[in-house]
Every structure is written in C-alpha cells, then in structure tokens.
Design an enzyme around this catalytic site. Structure first.
Site, PDB file in Angstrom:
ATOM      1  N   HIS A  17     -51.992  68.049  51.960  1.00  0.00           N
ATOM      2  CA  HIS A  17     -52.355  67.658  53.384  1.00  0.00           C
ATOM      3  C   HIS A  17     -51.935  68.670  54.265  1.00  0.00           C
ATOM      4  CE1 HIS A  17     -50.485  63.250  52.198  1.00  0.00           C
ATOM      5  NE2 HIS A  17     -52.058  63.324  52.794  1.00  0.00           N
ATOM      6  N   LYS A  41     -49.677  47.728  55.002  1.00  0.00           N
ATOM      7  CA  LYS A  41     -49.565  48.790  53.889  1.00  0.00           C
ATOM      8  C   LYS A  41     -48.005  49.003  53.452  1.00  0.00           C
ATOM      9  CE  LYS A  41     -52.278  52.973  52.458  1.00  0.00           C
ATOM     10  NZ  LYS A  41     -53.198  53.830  53.141  1.00  0.00           N
ATOM     11  N   ARG A  90     -61.269  65.036  48.499  1.00  0.00           N
ATOM     12  CA  ARG A  90     -60.606  65.456  47.359  1.00  0.00           C
ATOM     13  C   ARG A  90     -61.950  65.564  46.462  1.00  0.00           C
ATOM     14  NH1 ARG A  90     -55.431  62.114  47.791  1.00  0.00           N
ATOM     15  NH2 ARG A  90     -56.986  60.916  49.018  1.00  0.00           N
ATOM     16  N   SER A 128     -50.582  61.417  47.648  1.00  0.00           N
ATOM     17  CA  SER A 128     -49.123  60.954  47.682  1.00  0.00           C
ATOM     18  C   SER A 128     -48.546  59.929  46.785  1.00  0.00           C
ATOM     19  CB  SER A 128     -48.954  60.287  49.047  1.00  0.00           C
ATOM     20  OG  SER A 128     -49.224  61.166  50.108  1.00  0.00           O
TER      21      SER A 128
HETATM   22  P1  ADP Z   1     -54.766  57.736  53.831  1.00  0.00           P
HETATM   23  O1  ADP Z   1     -53.707  56.673  53.373  1.00  0.00           O
HETATM   24  O2  ADP Z   1     -55.483  57.310  55.081  1.00  0.00           O
HETATM   25  O3  ADP Z   1     -55.766  58.112  52.885  1.00  0.00           O
HETATM   26  P2  ADP Z   1     -53.323  59.896  53.233  1.00  0.00           P
HETATM   27  O4  ADP Z   1     -52.030  60.179  53.622  1.00  0.00           O
HETATM   28  O5  ADP Z   1     -53.479  59.510  51.979  1.00  0.00           O
HETATM   29  O6  ADP Z   1     -53.988  58.892  54.141  1.00  0.00           O
HETATM   30  O7  ADP Z   1     -54.334  61.025  53.668  1.00  0.00           O
HETATM   31  C1  ADP Z   1     -54.785  61.560  54.802  1.00  0.00           C
HETATM   32  C2  ADP Z   1     -55.803  62.461  54.749  1.00  0.00           C
HETATM   33  O8  ADP Z   1     -55.720  63.577  53.771  1.00  0.00           O
HETATM   34  C3  ADP Z   1     -57.009  61.787  54.159  1.00  0.00           C
HETATM   35  O9  ADP Z   1     -58.119  62.317  54.759  1.00  0.00           O
HETATM   36  C4  ADP Z   1     -57.102  62.341  52.783  1.00  0.00           C
HETATM   37  O10 ADP Z   1     -58.199  62.380  52.100  1.00  0.00           O
HETATM   38  C5  ADP Z   1     -56.660  63.619  52.899  1.00  0.00           C
HETATM   39  N1  ADP Z   1     -55.902  64.156  51.568  1.00  0.00           N
HETATM   40  C6  ADP Z   1     -54.808  63.683  50.991  1.00  0.00           C
HETATM   41  N2  ADP Z   1     -54.318  64.299  50.103  1.00  0.00           N
HETATM   42  C7  ADP Z   1     -55.278  65.412  49.867  1.00  0.00           C
HETATM   43  C8  ADP Z   1     -55.389  66.824  49.244  1.00  0.00           C
HETATM   44  N3  ADP Z   1     -54.856  67.112  48.267  1.00  0.00           N
HETATM   45  N4  ADP Z   1     -56.336  67.686  49.757  1.00  0.00           N
HETATM   46  C9  ADP Z   1     -57.254  67.350  50.652  1.00  0.00           C
HETATM   47  N5  ADP Z   1     -57.277  66.224  51.357  1.00  0.00           N
HETATM   48  C10 ADP Z   1     -56.242  65.441  50.992  1.00  0.00           C
END
Ligand code: ADP
Length: 165
Positions: A17, A41, A90, A128
């Site tokens: 992130h 969630k 990703r 996460s």
């Molecule tokens: P959600 O639950 O909405 O997917 P996340 O907190 O998992 O939210 O992720 C928020 C955003 O960050 C999403 O667009 C996700 O694809 C992106 N994201 C999460 N991890 C990574 C990573 N390792 N590299 C790039 N983008 C990421």
C-alpha cells in the site's frame, strides 16, 4: 489542483500500500488515503486504528491525508473534489473485481476516473490477509509491514484489544 483518493480496507497497511501511496503522492497535488467503514467485512483492527497506522507511516508525505469514509467511494471522491480514484493492481486475480468496481463507479459518476497502478515487484504477493495469516502463526512479517504495524499485529494476535466486526 489535481486531487485523488485511494480507498481500501488497509487492515493493516503494508509496504505494498505504502508503495502505491508514495507513487500516487508524486502524481497528484493532494491524495486522500481513505479507510472504508464496512460493517459487512470482518476486520482485525478498528477503522480508527487503521487510520492511525496510515497516518504514522505517511507522516513524511506532506500532501497525503488519511481518514475514513462510509458509503459509495464515488460520493466520497466528489465530496473531496477528487477527480481520480487510485487502486493498486497485483496479479491477474485482482483484475476482475477491480474491473467490475471501476465500471460501476464510472456509470455512477462518469467524471471520476479510476486509475490503476501496478504493484512494485517485491510486493506483488503482499496482501493484508496473507500478512495476518503469517503473523498469526508466528512468522516474521517485518519485510512487508512497517515496524510499528508489525508490533501492533503481534500484540493484537496475542489477544490484545478487540478489533471490530
Ligand atoms: P480492499 O479490501 O478494498 O481490496 P485493500 O486494503 O486490500 O482494500 O487494498 C486497497 C488497494 O490497495 C487495492 O486497490 C489493492 O489492490 C491495493 N493493494 C493492496 N496490496 C497491494 C500491493 N502489495 N501492491 C499494490 N497494490 C496493493
């Protein structure tokens, strides 16, 4: 002034992130990193804890603001005068859900554009949920999350505090 929002769960924030946040902060005058309040969630950390961790790890970025929001992302973006929603990509696996969401958001608010930033290679498999899984079995996650986030993860997984549903 070009304003963007980067919405997500951030439960908790990872270096994946943070990489997107840093790169997006270079592209826009102002970036709002926003934790969605989603009662459906189940989360390990409360919305307030997630915002607090985001603030801690982005404190060096002057044009980044961290907060929470509820309801539709496009309404939140409009409220912040943002013309762009940033999302990270990703693997191919992310594509379908992101495509649906971006298409729906465009039909709700055609003036708000969704842009996707490719993950940096070292973080392509970092999420996460995998971080929480590894940490819950006692594995070290220090490579993928900032030290303070790791500390809070370990404390929470040992039973400290409540999180939220
Ligand atoms: P959600 O639950 O909405 O997917 P996340 O907190 O998992 O939210 O992720 C928020 C955003 O960050 C999403 O667009 C996700 O694809 C992106 N994201 C999460 N991890 C990574 C990573 N390792 N590299 C790039 N983008 C990421």
């Amino acid at each position: 002034m070009k304003i963007a929002v980067y919405p997500g769960s951030f439960d908790p924030v990872t270096y994946g992130h943070l990489d997107i946040i840093q790169r997006a902060a270079d592209l826009f005058d102002r970036l709002y990193v926003a934790v969605l309040r989603n009662p459906n969630k189940k989360a390990l950390f409360s919305v307030e804890e997630r915002v607090e961790m985001l603030r801690l790890v982005t404190s060096h970025l002057e044009n980044v603001e961290c907060e929470s929001f509820d309801g539709l992302v496009v309404r939140y973006a409009q409220g912040r005068q943002a013309s762009v929603i940033v999302r990270g990509l990703r693997a191919v696996a992310d594509f379908e859900a992101e495509f649906k969401m971006a298409s729906m958001n465009r039909s709700l608010a055609p003036e708000v554009e969704t842009i996707f930033m490719m993950t940096s290679a070292p973080y392509s498999f970092v999420s996460s949920s995998i971080i929480k899984e590894v940490a819950s079995f006692g594995g070290s996650v220090g490579k993928w999350v900032p030290r303070e986030v790791e500390r809070r993860l370990i404390r929470r997984l040992r039973g400290g505090g409540e999180g939220e549903g």
